[in-house]
Design a protein around this motif. Structure first.
Motif, PDB file in Angstrom:
ATOM      1  N   GLY A 273      -9.040   7.787  -9.972  1.00  0.00           N
ATOM      2  CA  GLY A 273      -9.588   6.494 -10.378  1.00  0.00           C
ATOM      3  C   GLY A 273      -8.627   5.353 -10.097  1.00  0.00           C
ATOM      4  N   LEU A 274      -7.344   5.564 -10.386  1.00  0.00           N
ATOM      5  CA  LEU A 274      -6.352   4.529 -10.091  1.00  0.00           C
ATOM      6  C   LEU A 274      -6.292   4.259  -8.594  1.00  0.00           C
ATOM      7  CD1 LEU A 274      -3.309   5.459 -12.399  1.00  0.00           C
ATOM      8  CD2 LEU A 274      -5.182   3.861 -12.863  1.00  0.00           C
TER       9      LEU A 274
ATOM     10  N   ARG B  35       0.828  -1.205   0.000  1.00  0.00           N
ATOM     11  CA  ARG B  35       0.000   0.000   0.000  1.00  0.00           C
ATOM     12  C   ARG B  35       0.862   1.255   0.000  1.00  0.00           C
ATOM     13  NH1 ARG B  35      -2.360   3.738   3.507  1.00  0.00           N
ATOM     14  NH2 ARG B  35      -4.557   4.189   3.118  1.00  0.00           N
ATOM     15  N   ARG B  36       1.883   1.255   0.818  1.00  0.00           N
ATOM     16  CA  ARG B  36       2.753   2.431   0.926  1.00  0.00           C
ATOM     17  C   ARG B  36       3.472   2.707  -0.391  1.00  0.00           C
ATOM     18  NH1 ARG B  36       5.431   0.604   4.669  1.00  0.00           N
ATOM     19  NH2 ARG B  36       7.353  -0.015   3.635  1.00  0.00           N
ATOM     20  N   HIS B  37       3.990   1.654  -1.034  1.00  0.00           N
ATOM     21  CA  HIS B  37       4.703   1.837  -2.301  1.00  0.00           C
ATOM     22  C   HIS B  37       3.771   2.338  -3.405  1.00  0.00           C
ATOM     23  CE1 HIS B  37       8.505   0.378  -0.907  1.00  0.00           C
ATOM     24  NE2 HIS B  37       8.088  -0.866  -0.687  1.00  0.00           N
TER      25      HIS B  37
ATOM     26  N   PRO C 181      -8.607   8.048   2.145  1.00  0.00           N
ATOM     27  CA  PRO C 181      -7.300   8.534   2.606  1.00  0.00           C
ATOM     28  C   PRO C 181      -6.920   9.806   1.885  1.00  0.00           C
ATOM     29  CG  PRO C 181      -7.018   6.616   1.199  1.00  0.00           C
ATOM     30  CD  PRO C 181      -8.488   6.747   1.454  1.00  0.00           C
ATOM     31  N   THR C 182      -6.268  10.705   2.596  1.00  0.00           N
ATOM     32  CA  THR C 182      -5.848  11.967   1.991  1.00  0.00           C
ATOM     33  C   THR C 182      -4.403  11.931   1.549  1.00  0.00           C
ATOM     34  OG1 THR C 182      -5.268  12.786   4.190  1.00  0.00           O
ATOM     35  CG2 THR C 182      -7.477  13.311   3.345  1.00  0.00           C
ATOM     36  N   GLY C 183      -3.708  10.865   1.828  1.00  0.00           N
ATOM     37  CA  GLY C 183      -2.314  10.763   1.404  1.00  0.00           C
ATOM     38  C   GLY C 183      -1.773   9.387   1.710  1.00  0.00           C
ATOM     39  N   PRO C 184      -0.546   9.087   1.217  1.00  0.00           N
ATOM     40  CA  PRO C 184       0.038   7.763   1.447  1.00  0.00           C
ATOM     41  C   PRO C 184       0.241   7.486   2.926  1.00  0.00           C
ATOM     42  CG  PRO C 184       1.251   8.994  -0.233  1.00  0.00           C
ATOM     43  CD  PRO C 184       0.293   9.952   0.392  1.00  0.00           C
TER      44      PRO C 184
ATOM     45  N   LEU D  16       1.760   6.917  -6.850  1.00  0.00           N
ATOM     46  CA  LEU D  16       0.654   7.786  -7.272  1.00  0.00           C
ATOM     47  C   LEU D  16       0.909   9.236  -6.857  1.00  0.00           C
ATOM     48  CD1 LEU D  16      -2.469   5.561  -6.496  1.00  0.00           C
ATOM     49  CD2 LEU D  16      -1.670   6.284  -8.751  1.00  0.00           C
ATOM     50  N   ARG D  17       1.476   9.412  -5.679  1.00  0.00           N
ATOM     51  CA  ARG D  17       1.776  10.772  -5.230  1.00  0.00           C
ATOM     52  C   ARG D  17       2.817  11.433  -6.139  1.00  0.00           C
ATOM     53  NH1 ARG D  17       4.438  11.002   0.411  1.00  0.00           N
ATOM     54  NH2 ARG D  17       6.276  10.573  -0.864  1.00  0.00           N
ATOM     55  N   VAL D  18       3.828  10.664  -6.548  1.00  0.00           N
ATOM     56  CA  VAL D  18       4.843  11.189  -7.476  1.00  0.00           C
ATOM     57  C   VAL D  18       4.175  11.632  -8.775  1.00  0.00           C
ATOM     58  CG1 VAL D  18       6.832  10.572  -8.901  1.00  0.00           C
ATOM     59  CG2 VAL D  18       6.747   9.842  -6.513  1.00  0.00           C
TER      60      VAL D  18
END
Length: 241
Positions: free
Chosen positions: A170-171, A147-149, A238-241, A154-156
Motif C-alpha cells: 500500500g505504501l 524514487r530510488r531512495h 515495478p518488481t523492485g527499486p 521500502l525494500r529494507v
C-alpha cells in the motif's frame, strides 16, 4: 565529506545503538510531552538534517532517549515530512531518520517499541506527501533520485519484516501511483460494489491493514482501495527499486 547514510545491516544479531535511556534513564508508562527545550532541539535537528550518517544517528538517538515522549516526537517528525515546500534532499534525510528509528525500536530502551505502532499509523500520510513531492519535482534526475531512495527504504523494511507485505504494498502503491485526474479511482466494478456496501469502520480497517490513508471520508477510502487493487494487478507494476 562525511559518511552518507546507508540502510542498517540486515543481520538479526546487530546490536542497536546504546542510548542514555538504556544506560540509566527511566521511561514512563504513559507518554509525556516534550519540554519546550527538547521540542526546540528536535525541530532544529530536523531543519538541519542531512543524509550524513552522524546527523541521522544524532536525531535517532534523541528520539530513543525521549521514547517516553514518542507520541510528540512522531507528531513533529510527521509534520516535518509532510510540508509541501520541503526540499527533496531534506525530505529524504527525514525519511532515513524514520528508517533508523524503526530499526532501533527493538532496542532495550523503555518505550522504544512504541515507535513502530505510532509510525505505522502515520506512514500512509507521509507517503501521500512523498508522492505529491515526486510528482511536483521539476527535473527528471531529482525525481529518479527520490524514487530510488524511497523504494530502497521500502525494500529494507520488507527484507527486515518490519511490516506486512500488504501494508508495504500500500505504501509503495501510494508513492508510485498518481491520483486519478477526475478524483475518482477506476477499478473493477464488482470490487467497487463490494466496497460501497461496507461500513466506514470496515473501510478504515482495510485501509489501515493495506497501508493506506484513512483521511477525507468514505468515498476517498473506496477510491484508495480501488487504486491499490488496480496497482497490484497492473502489468507495469515495478518488481523492485
Amino acid at each position: 565529506g562525511g559518511q552518507r547514510w546507508v540502510p542498517p545491516p540486515m543481520m538479526s544479531g546487530d546490536a542497536p545503538v546504546t542510548t542514555a535511556a538504556q544506560r540509566g534513564g527511566h521511561g514512563l508508562e504513559r507518554d509525556r510531552p516534550l519540554s519546550d527545550l527538547e521540542r526546540d532541539k528536535f525541530e532544529d535537528m530536523l531543519r538541519k538534517l542531512t543524509v550524513e550518517r552522524e546527523d541521522v544517528k544524532d536525531a535517532m538517538v534523541f528520539a530513543l532517549d525521549n521514547a517516553d515522549a514518542s507520541g510528540e516526537v512522531v507528531e513533529i517528525l510527521t509534520d516535518a515530512l509532510t510540508l509541501p515546500e520541503t526540499p527533496v534532499p531534506l525530505k529524504v534525510a527525514r525519511l532515513f531518520l524514520v528508517n533508523d528509528i524503526l530499526h532501533n525500536a527493538t532496542a532495550p530502551v523503555r518505550n522504544a517499541s512504541r515507535y513502530r505502532s505510532k509510525l505505522e499509523a502515520v506512514l500512509p500520510a507521509i507517503f501521500e506527501s512523498l508522492q505529491e513531492t515526486y510528482r511536483a519535482v521539476e527535473t527528471r534526475i531529482t525525481q529518479e533520485a527520490l524514487r530510488r531512495h524511497v523504494l530502497r527504504v521500502l525494500r529494507v523494511w520488507r527484507e527486515r519484516y518490519l511490516f506486512s507485505d500488504d501494508y508495504l504494498n500500500g505504501l509503495q502503491a501510494t508513492f508510485l501511483q498518481p491520483p486519478p485526474a477526475n478524483g475518482e479511482a477506476v477499478g473493477r466494478p464488482e470490487l467497487r460494489a463490494e466496497l460501497e456496501q461496507l461500513s466506514a469502520d470496515e473501510l478504515e480497517r482495510r485501509c489501515r491493514v493495506n497501508g493506506l490513508s484513512t483521511r477525507n471520508g468514505t468515498q476517498a477510502l473506496v477510491n484508495r482501495l480501488l487504486a491499490l487493487d488496480a496497482y497490484l494487478n497492473s502489468e507495469s507494476r515495478p518488481t523492485g527499486p
